[in-house]
Design an enzyme around this catalytic site. Structure first.
Site, PDB file in Angstrom:
ATOM      1  N   LYS A  69       0.814  -1.215   0.000  1.00 16.47           N
ATOM      2  CA  LYS A  69       0.000   0.000   0.000  1.00 16.47           C
ATOM      3  C   LYS A  69       0.847   1.264   0.000  1.00 16.47           C
ATOM      4  CE  LYS A  69      -2.806  -0.665   3.460  1.00 16.47           C
ATOM      5  NZ  LYS A  69      -3.897  -0.559   4.449  1.00 16.47           N
TER       6      LYS A  69
ATOM      7  N   TYR B 147      -7.393 -11.456  15.899  1.00 14.59           N
ATOM      8  CA  TYR B 147      -6.113 -11.626  15.198  1.00 14.59           C
ATOM      9  C   TYR B 147      -5.856 -13.103  14.894  1.00 14.59           C
ATOM     10  CZ  TYR B 147      -1.084 -11.834  14.311  1.00 14.59           C
ATOM     11  OH  TYR B 147       0.150 -12.099  13.746  1.00 14.59           O
TER      12      TYR B 147
ATOM     13  N   LYS C 216      -5.137 -14.750  11.240  1.00 15.79           N
ATOM     14  CA  LYS C 216      -3.915 -15.474  10.870  1.00 15.79           C
ATOM     15  C   LYS C 216      -4.234 -16.928  10.518  1.00 15.79           C
ATOM     16  CE  LYS C 216      -0.345 -14.281  10.347  1.00 15.79           C
ATOM     17  NZ  LYS C 216       0.329 -13.493   9.260  1.00 15.79           N
TER      18      LYS C 216
END
Length: 282
Positions: free
Chosen positions: A44, A174, A178
């Site tokens: 990005k 999270y 993952k």
């Protein structure tokens, strides 16, 4: 043995690497560049950020200085059309894609009360969905690479799967994000085997000193290893036959398998044996 970089290297291969402007993604790009690979730098960051060093352009300069060819592309991997355009540009520039490295990732080690849905969506959008999207979008090119005998590979920077609650309780969002990446490895390895495309995951034994790690409160970067250990392990995985698929590799175990016994050169603090273990490894 001969010259391993000509026998086993990534010379002339085209790698599409997400999150390649810094950290582990950049080191994987640089390791492949030393062999003379083509690197599609997908990230990005196009403009410098005072908090996070590295842009797609600085990464491209490093790749080219090491002998690789670089195509820097500013892409948000949550955007289907942007990913499709990046793959098309990679093919127009280099003629195809041999290797996809799903490295881009977002992290927030927050409990449920402290995880706004916007942050949940960011992590799952980049990690799980982004990995799936990049893999699906690169798949036609990887299948062509297989037909041309170019040993296609997908390598995702994600942990071995575990259903132990202690890996979920402190940061459920999270962990889901993952493990979403790891479930892509599990499923795609089995699905793509018939086409001769390898799909594997790689995860570090210890915390790795990256800009993202430095932003996590309480992490002492002096107790980490350098991202080069992941790049060297990735190189061994990406140069092995595509029949080796569906594995969840750990960085130092890969290097040990190839005869390395001393990992001290990778320590941020030479001589330190008290390394910070990474998440998801018991």
């Amino acid at each position: 043995m001969g010259n391993s970089t000509t026998e086993r290297g990534l010379a002339g291969k085209t790698l599409f690497i997400t999150g390649a402007s810094r950290g582990i993604g950049l080191e994987v790009a640089k390791r492949a560049a030393r062999d003379g690979a083509n690197i599609v730098i997908v990230a990005k960051t196009a403009d410098p950020n005072p908090k996070l060093p590295g842009t797609i352009h600085s990464a491209a300069a490093e790749v080219e200085a090491l002998g690789g060819k670089a195509l820097p592309l500013a892409v948000d991997i949550r955007d289907d059309a942007a990913v499709a355009a990046a793959v098309a540009q990679a093919v127009a520039t280099f003629g195809g894609i041999d290797i996809l490295v799903n490295n881009a990732s977002a992290i927030s080690l927050t409990g449920t009360p402290d995880t706004p849905m916007k942050r949940f969506d960011l992590m799952n959008g980049i990690n799980a969905r982004g990995t799936y999207l990049c893999t699906a979008t690169c798949l036609p090119e990887l299948r062509k690479a297989a037909q041309a005998g170019r040993n296609p590979q997908v390598l995702t920077m994600s942990p071995p799967l575990s259903l132990k609650p202690h890996w979920f309780a402190p940061h459920t969002a999270y962990t889901m994000a993952k493990y979403g990446m790891s479930m892509c490895t599990l499923g795609h390895a089995a699905e793509f085997r018939k086409w001769g495309i390898a799909v594997n995951s790689l995860w570090p034994r210890t915390a790795i000193a990256t800009a993202a790690m430095q932003m996590i409160p309480g992490v002492d970067v002096a107790l980490c290893r350098k991202p080069e250990i992941m790049a060297d392990a990735a190189w061994y995985i990406l140069t092995q036959p595509s029949s080796e698929t569906g594995n969840f590799y750990i960085d130092d175990a890969v290097l040990a398998h190839h005869g390395m016994t001393d990992f001290d050169a990778y320590a941020m603090t030479p001589g330190n044996k008290n390394l910070l273990p990474d998440f998801f490894l018991d």
